[in-house]
Scaffold this motif. Structure first.
Motif, PDB file in Angstrom:
ATOM      1  N   HIS A   1      22.130  47.303  44.212  1.00 11.47           N
ATOM      2  CA  HIS A   1      23.358  46.893  44.889  1.00 11.47           C
ATOM      3  C   HIS A   1      23.612  47.694  46.162  1.00 11.47           C
ATOM      4  CE1 HIS A   1      27.728  47.075  45.695  1.00 11.47           C
ATOM      5  NE2 HIS A   1      27.622  45.778  45.526  1.00 11.47           N
TER       6      HIS A   1
ATOM      7  N   ARG B   1      32.507  46.181  32.788  1.00 17.19           N
ATOM      8  CA  ARG B   1      31.547  47.182  33.239  1.00 17.19           C
ATOM      9  C   ARG B   1      30.873  47.757  32.000  1.00 17.19           C
ATOM     10  NH1 ARG B   1      32.919  45.114  37.410  1.00 17.19           N
ATOM     11  NH2 ARG B   1      33.527  46.156  39.347  1.00 17.19           N
TER      12      ARG B   1
ATOM     13  N   TYR C   1      38.459  45.675  32.972  1.00 15.74           N
ATOM     14  CA  TYR C   1      39.685  45.820  33.763  1.00 15.74           C
ATOM     15  C   TYR C   1      40.210  44.435  34.081  1.00 15.74           C
ATOM     16  CZ  TYR C   1      37.910  44.758  38.555  1.00 15.74           C
ATOM     17  OH  TYR C   1      37.416  44.153  39.681  1.00 15.74           O
TER      18      TYR C   1
ATOM     19  N   CYS D   1      35.391  42.928  46.517  1.00 11.19           N
ATOM     20  CA  CYS D   1      34.975  41.638  47.060  1.00 11.19           C
ATOM     21  C   CYS D   1      34.525  41.764  48.518  1.00 11.19           C
ATOM     22  CB  CYS D   1      36.142  40.661  46.978  1.00 11.19           C
ATOM     23  SG  CYS D   1      35.745  39.051  47.649  1.00 11.19           S
TER      24      CYS D   1
HETATM   25  C1  HEM Z   1      40.901  34.574  47.212  1.00 11.05           C
HETATM   26  C2  HEM Z   1      39.599  34.628  47.163  1.00 11.05           C
HETATM   27  C3  HEM Z   1      38.782  35.662  46.401  1.00 11.05           C
HETATM   28  C4  HEM Z   1      39.132  36.494  45.385  1.00 11.05           C
HETATM   29  C5  HEM Z   1      40.503  36.667  44.730  1.00 11.05           C
HETATM   30  C6  HEM Z   1      37.949  37.266  45.046  1.00 11.05           C
HETATM   31  C7  HEM Z   1      37.911  38.260  44.072  1.00 11.05           C
HETATM   32  C8  HEM Z   1      36.823  39.082  43.839  1.00 11.05           C
HETATM   33  C9  HEM Z   1      36.822  40.210  42.941  1.00 11.05           C
HETATM   34  C10 HEM Z   1      37.995  40.675  42.083  1.00 11.05           C
HETATM   35  C11 HEM Z   1      35.591  40.792  43.006  1.00 11.05           C
HETATM   36  C12 HEM Z   1      35.144  42.062  42.270  1.00 11.05           C
HETATM   37  C13 HEM Z   1      34.515  41.715  40.922  1.00 11.05           C
HETATM   38  C14 HEM Z   1      34.256  42.936  40.052  1.00 11.05           C
HETATM   39  O1  HEM Z   1      34.902  43.992  40.199  1.00 11.05           O
HETATM   40  O2  HEM Z   1      33.379  42.837  39.175  1.00 11.05           O
HETATM   41  C15 HEM Z   1      34.799  39.996  43.921  1.00 11.05           C
HETATM   42  C16 HEM Z   1      33.475  40.249  44.245  1.00 11.05           C
HETATM   43  C17 HEM Z   1      32.728  39.465  45.095  1.00 11.05           C
HETATM   44  N1  HEM Z   1      33.176  38.413  45.871  1.00 11.05           N
HETATM   45 FE1  HEM Z   1      35.052  37.708  45.928  1.00 11.05          FE
HETATM   46  N2  HEM Z   1      36.920  36.852  45.845  1.00 11.05           N
HETATM   47  C18 HEM Z   1      37.385  35.889  46.700  1.00 11.05           C
HETATM   48  C19 HEM Z   1      36.676  35.236  47.699  1.00 11.05           C
HETATM   49  C20 HEM Z   1      35.346  35.453  47.998  1.00 11.05           C
HETATM   50  C21 HEM Z   1      34.616  34.805  49.058  1.00 11.05           C
HETATM   51  C22 HEM Z   1      35.217  33.790  50.037  1.00 11.05           C
HETATM   52  C23 HEM Z   1      33.330  35.268  48.996  1.00 11.05           C
HETATM   53  C24 HEM Z   1      32.129  34.940  49.871  1.00 11.05           C
HETATM   54  C25 HEM Z   1      32.145  34.191  50.932  1.00 11.05           C
HETATM   55  C26 HEM Z   1      33.262  36.203  47.893  1.00 11.05           C
HETATM   56  C27 HEM Z   1      32.121  36.876  47.495  1.00 11.05           C
HETATM   57  C28 HEM Z   1      32.113  37.914  46.578  1.00 11.05           C
HETATM   58  C29 HEM Z   1      30.908  38.674  46.254  1.00 11.05           C
HETATM   59  C30 HEM Z   1      29.513  38.441  46.816  1.00 11.05           C
HETATM   60  C31 HEM Z   1      31.302  39.658  45.332  1.00 11.05           C
HETATM   61  C32 HEM Z   1      30.423  40.754  44.728  1.00 11.05           C
HETATM   62  C33 HEM Z   1      30.591  41.998  45.604  1.00 11.05           C
HETATM   63  C34 HEM Z   1      29.776  43.207  45.166  1.00 11.05           C
HETATM   64  O3  HEM Z   1      29.566  43.410  43.958  1.00 11.05           O
HETATM   65  O4  HEM Z   1      29.384  43.968  46.075  1.00 11.05           O
HETATM   66  N3  HEM Z   1      34.505  36.300  47.325  1.00 11.05           N
HETATM   67  N4  HEM Z   1      35.565  38.973  44.423  1.00 11.05           N
END
Ligand code: HEM
Length: 443
Positions: free
Chosen positions: A89, A322, A343, A389
């Motif tokens: 990652h 996790r 969480y 995110c």
């Molecule tokens: C309102 C919209 C969104 C919400 C509420 C949201 C919420 C989240 C949350 C809570 C996580 C963390 C998950 C964890 O802790 O296991 C996450 C990870 C992620 N989200 Fe979002 N997301 C949104 C929109 C998007 C969009 C638009 C994209 C891509 C274009 C995206 C791509 C990702 C990716 C790739 C991860 C993994 C990041 C990593 O582990 O480095 N998300 N999202």
């Protein structure tokens, strides 16, 4: 540390988790900062205090992605940014982070507005639309178009949309099926799921191969990812990695934003005073009801508050897991290697000690004066730490542009008798959301 009340022998908390997972989760912070929950006989630990959540999320090496839910998602998404373990990652995130920077996201605003207008302009005045399906369609179009710009045609976009609908409906059932037996049965649903997965993977491979042959030339996310270069050992993404990241972005970038938009439309329609202020702001900023641009967003301040409050009440990511990679201490308790830690943004956002009257939809709790009173780490719709995110800015810009475009053109009314109940699946949706579309009179 206390165990959540109501555990049954062998079943543990399976019944409340199945019957009312949101109510059950929201009840747990009252029992302590770290609460043991039993998934069958297996213990898991829910962190309920903002500081403890930050401690878990800021130490991704000890509290790594893993656990029963992720094991089911990995075969679908591959080793992409959302599912990869700590070591892979770090490199992936370093390579991909610049692609999601503010300036670059701003360049996708026109595609985003085109995505929402394509859907909203097809509505017939006085007709009922399923707002939930429509918002998924908007976000699927936007993600597909910003990823691939001109290298796909309308048929591909429709195909992607269709495959995502089938995958979203099947993935949660796989994640929660006991022993993983259900997904192996040759049911029509399982066959549809596999066909949609193969089709989407095939489509992504074809686009990535064609894209590599053409050596870029497009100003889209795929080009940015394909040409991303890190220092030294980071190198760049291989074809396989690129396909996994594209799959991840299609899935992670579509459903949460679509669900958040559907909740926003529902909450606005059922709170007339909020609707009136939102419409007044849209009319003022987008005089003549023109399409919004990214430079309008700072002046769409109330729209921003509304969306923030939507994410508090109905965070699309309602629970995450996790796994500990080594023995560790948490809230005075020693956890073994391989312990499941949970969480829940939903549980934190509904804790009355953190948010007074937590069930009330009150966008003004995000006015500058009152927002200062929100305890640090209590509001985490996008997670925190280095697994936060990556699409936070992308999703927020997309949602604000979509909301203001809709408000400028349509007044959506709930259909009498239609019941809306949160659906806590892979993300937190509204279920079908039939609403009457009434055009707003031009001023
Ligand atoms: C309102 C919209 C969104 C919400 C509420 C949201 C919420 C989240 C949350 C809570 C996580 C963390 C998950 C964890 O802790 O296991 C996450 C990870 C992620 N989200 Fe979002 N997301 C949104 C929109 C998007 C969009 C638009 C994209 C891509 C274009 C995206 C791509 C990702 C990716 C790739 C991860 C993994 C990041 C990593 O582990 O480095 N998300 N999202």
């Amino acid at each position: 540390m206390r165990t959540a009340p109501g555990a049954l022998p062998l079943l543990g908390h399976a019944l409340p988790l199945r019957r009312d997972p949101l109510g059950f989760l929201a009840s747990l912070p009252a029992h302590g900062d770290l609460v043991e929950v039993r998934l069958g006989p297996r213990p898991a630990y829910l962190v309920c205090h903002p500081e403890l959540v930050q401690r878990v999320l800021s130490d991704a090496r000890t509290f790594d992605k893993g656990g029963p839910l992720f094991e089911k998602v990995r075969p679908l998404l591959g080793n992409g940014l959302g599912t990869s373990g700590w070591h892979d990652h770090r490199r992936q995130r370093r390579l991909m982070q610049p692609v999601f920077g503010r300036e670059r996201v701003g360049t996708y605003a026109a595609d985003m507005v085109r995505g929402i207008t394509a859907v909203a302009d097809a509505w017939q005045p006085g007709r009922v639309v399923d707002v939930s399906a429509a918002m998924q369609s908007v976000t699927a179009r936007v993600t597909a178009r910003t990823l691939f710009s001109t290298s796909i045609d309308d048929q591909d976009v429709t195909d992607i949309q269709h495959c995502l609908v089938v995958l979203f409906s099947g993935v949660y059932r796989r994640m929660t099926a006991p022993l993983g037996l259900w997904e192996k049965l040759p049911t029509p649903g399982n066959r549809r799921f596999r066909a949609a997965h193969d089709r989407l993977r095939g489509l992504i491979h074809r686009i990535v191969r064609a894209h590599r042959r053409a050596a870029g030339g497009h100003d889209d996310l795929l080009t940015a990812l394909a040409t991303a270069h890190g220092d030294g050992a980071d190198g760049s993404l291989s074809d396989r990695e690129l396909c996994d990241q594209v799959m991840t972005l299609l899935v992670a970038g579509t459903e949460p934003t679509g669900h958040a938009l559907a909740w926003a439309v529902h909450l606005v329609a059922t709170h007339p005073e909020v609707e009136a202020r939102l419409h007044a702001e849209t009319d003022r900023v987008l005089s003549g009801r023109r399409s919004p641009e990214v430079t309008d967003l700072p002046r769409l301040e109330y729209t921003g508050r509304v969306f923030t409050e939507v994410l508090r009440l109905y965070p699309p990511g309602w629970m995450f897991t996790r796994t500990t990679t080594s023995e560790t201490e948490l809230a005075g308790r020693s956890l073994p290697r391989g312990a499941d830690v949970l969480y829940s943004p939903y549980a934190l956002h509904r804790d009355p000690r953190l948010f007074p009257a937590p069930g009330t939809f009150d966008p003004d709790r995000w006015s500058p004066d009152r927002a200062r009173l929100v305890p640090r780490g209590a509001f985490i719709p996008f997670g925190a730490g280095n697994r936060k995110c990556i699409g936070e800015h992308f999703g927020t810009v997309e949602a604000l542009l979509a909301l203001s475009t809709l408000c400028a053109r349509w007044r959506l009314r709930p259909v009498p008798g239609a019941e809306v109940r949160p659906r806590p699946e892979t993300t937190l949706g509204t279920g079908p959301l039939p609403m009457l579309a009434l055009p707003r009179a031009r001023r």
